[in-house]
Design an enzyme around this catalytic site. Structure first.
Site, mmCIF file in Angstrom:
data_model
loop_
_atom_site.group_PDB
_atom_site.id
_atom_site.type_symbol
_atom_site.label_atom_id
_atom_site.label_comp_id
_atom_site.label_asym_id
_atom_site.label_seq_id
_atom_site.Cartn_x
_atom_site.Cartn_y
_atom_site.Cartn_z
ATOM 1 N N ASP A 1 47.765 38.029 43.321
ATOM 2 C CA ASP A 1 47.799 39.468 43.605
ATOM 3 C C ASP A 1 49.119 40.095 43.162
ATOM 4 O OD1 ASP A 1 46.931 41.876 44.560
ATOM 5 O OD2 ASP A 1 47.437 41.463 46.642
ATOM 6 N N ASN B 1 35.898 43.818 42.264
ATOM 7 C CA ASN B 1 36.748 44.309 41.167
ATOM 8 C C ASN B 1 35.988 45.110 40.106
ATOM 9 O OD1 ASN B 1 39.023 41.441 41.201
ATOM 10 N ND2 ASN B 1 39.215 43.433 42.182
HETATM 11 C C1 FPP Z 1 45.009 41.367 41.673
HETATM 12 O O1 FPP Z 1 46.173 42.147 41.410
HETATM 13 C C2 FPP Z 1 44.687 40.633 40.478
HETATM 14 C C3 FPP Z 1 43.507 40.713 39.827
HETATM 15 C C4 FPP Z 1 42.384 41.554 40.289
HETATM 16 C C5 FPP Z 1 43.283 39.973 38.577
HETATM 17 C C6 FPP Z 1 43.855 38.586 38.558
HETATM 18 C C7 FPP Z 1 43.751 38.105 37.191
HETATM 19 C C8 FPP Z 1 44.732 37.475 36.520
HETATM 20 C C9 FPP Z 1 46.018 37.072 37.117
HETATM 21 C C10 FPP Z 1 44.462 37.060 35.123
HETATM 22 C C11 FPP Z 1 43.823 35.697 35.209
HETATM 23 C C12 FPP Z 1 43.564 35.195 33.905
HETATM 24 C C13 FPP Z 1 42.865 34.083 33.680
HETATM 25 C C14 FPP Z 1 42.797 33.641 32.300
HETATM 26 C C15 FPP Z 1 42.159 33.316 34.731
HETATM 27 P P1 FPP Z 1 46.045 43.706 41.414
HETATM 28 O O2 FPP Z 1 45.790 44.165 40.035
HETATM 29 O O3 FPP Z 1 45.057 44.142 42.439
HETATM 30 O O4 FPP Z 1 47.492 44.114 41.818
HETATM 31 P P2 FPP Z 1 47.901 45.346 42.705
HETATM 32 O O5 FPP Z 1 47.405 45.038 44.097
HETATM 33 O O6 FPP Z 1 49.377 45.306 42.604
HETATM 34 O O7 FPP Z 1 47.298 46.563 42.107
#
Ligand code: FPP
Length: 238
Positions: free
Chosen positions: A18, A66
């Site tokens: 996250d 998501n």
């Molecule tokens: C949550 O952070 C993260 C996600 C919804 C996506 C996670 C995906 C990756 C780390 C890429 C993974 C890649 C592979 C190849 C498996 P957020 O975007 O909700 O962060 P925020 O809460 O700060 O907005």
């Protein structure tokens, strides 16, 4: 890096990756740049877990919720998944990590589904760390899926309702045959489960860390491992 690992390591670690969006915002970049950096860090931390002998790692890459994000962000994530799988298939021939997927991957574009199938073909005989990538995953939909499968077995006369127990239920989940996570790490400081491994985390130890995922280092993982080693796990006993 000096590695200062405790004697007792978890067999299975779950990570809620996250904070990509906030990382990008802090730097004045688009959210997608945060995901690109998060994907790079995912490679580094998965490699590190494998190197120190973790047997199972489950990462939360895309939740069933998501899809509600803007299309540009969803598409960027799908591209990052594709890039990683192309890399895993082509270049990781000597790698021993067994990549698996948990979640309803049938909702993704056909190209990604094909890459998922090929990755599994390439990886299925590997004996190293099992890396579960949770994609279009939600704990509640997973529990409903298991309930439906068991109901179908009962309806077909293959199972009696009184034979449904924790083992038969676990066997219908995406993680069938795998141990439950011992440790779940949530960077970014949020104190939520967010539909991650609901059934499997009944006795998991949580370590919440105030670090955004792209900044999360192997040393931070070591910190979580040391925290875990200090906990006394009683599984409801005394
Ligand atoms: C949550 O952070 C993260 C996600 C919804 C996506 C996670 C995906 C990756 C780390 C890429 C993974 C890649 C592979 C190849 C498996 P957020 O975007 O909700 O962060 P925020 O809460 O700060 O907005």
């Amino acid at each position: 890096m000096e590695i200062n690992l405790p004697a007792v390591l978890p067999e299975h670690i779950g990570i809620i990756m996250d904070g990509n969006g906030r990382w990008a915002k802090k730097k004045g970049l688009p959210r997608t740049a945060g995901h690109t950096e998060g994907a790079k860090n995912f490679r580094r931390i998965a490699r590190y877990c494998s190197d120190i002998g973790i047997r199972y790692l489950t990462v939360y890459a895309f939740s069933t919720e998501n899809w509600a994000r803007p299309a540009v962000e969803v598409n960027a994530l799908i591209r990052l998944f594709q890039e990683y799988l192309e890399e895993a298939i082509r270049y990781f021939a000597d790698d021993d990590i067994q990549v698996r997927f948990i979640g309803d991957t049938s909702a993704f574009p056909k190209k990604l589904q094909e890459l998922i199938a090929t990755t599994w073909e390439v990886c299925k005989h590997r004996t190293g760390m099992v890396l579960n990538i949770a994609m279009n995953y939600g704990g509640r939909p997973e529990i409903l899926m298991a309930a439906r499968k068991l109901a179908q077995k009962v309806q077909a006369g293959e199972l009696r309702p009184e034979d449904i127990d924790e083992d038969s239920f676990s066997n219908e989940l995406y993680t069938a045959g795998q141990p439950d996570p011992d440790l779940i790490i949530r960077p970014s400081g949020e104190n939520r489960i967010s539909n991650f491994l609901l059934w499997q985390s009944a006795y998991s130890e949580y370590v919440i860390m105030d670090i955004l995922w792209p900044d999360f280092t192997p040393e931070d993982l070591n910190f979580a491992l040391r925290e875990y080693a200090k906990r006394s796990r009683r599984f409801g006993g005394i």
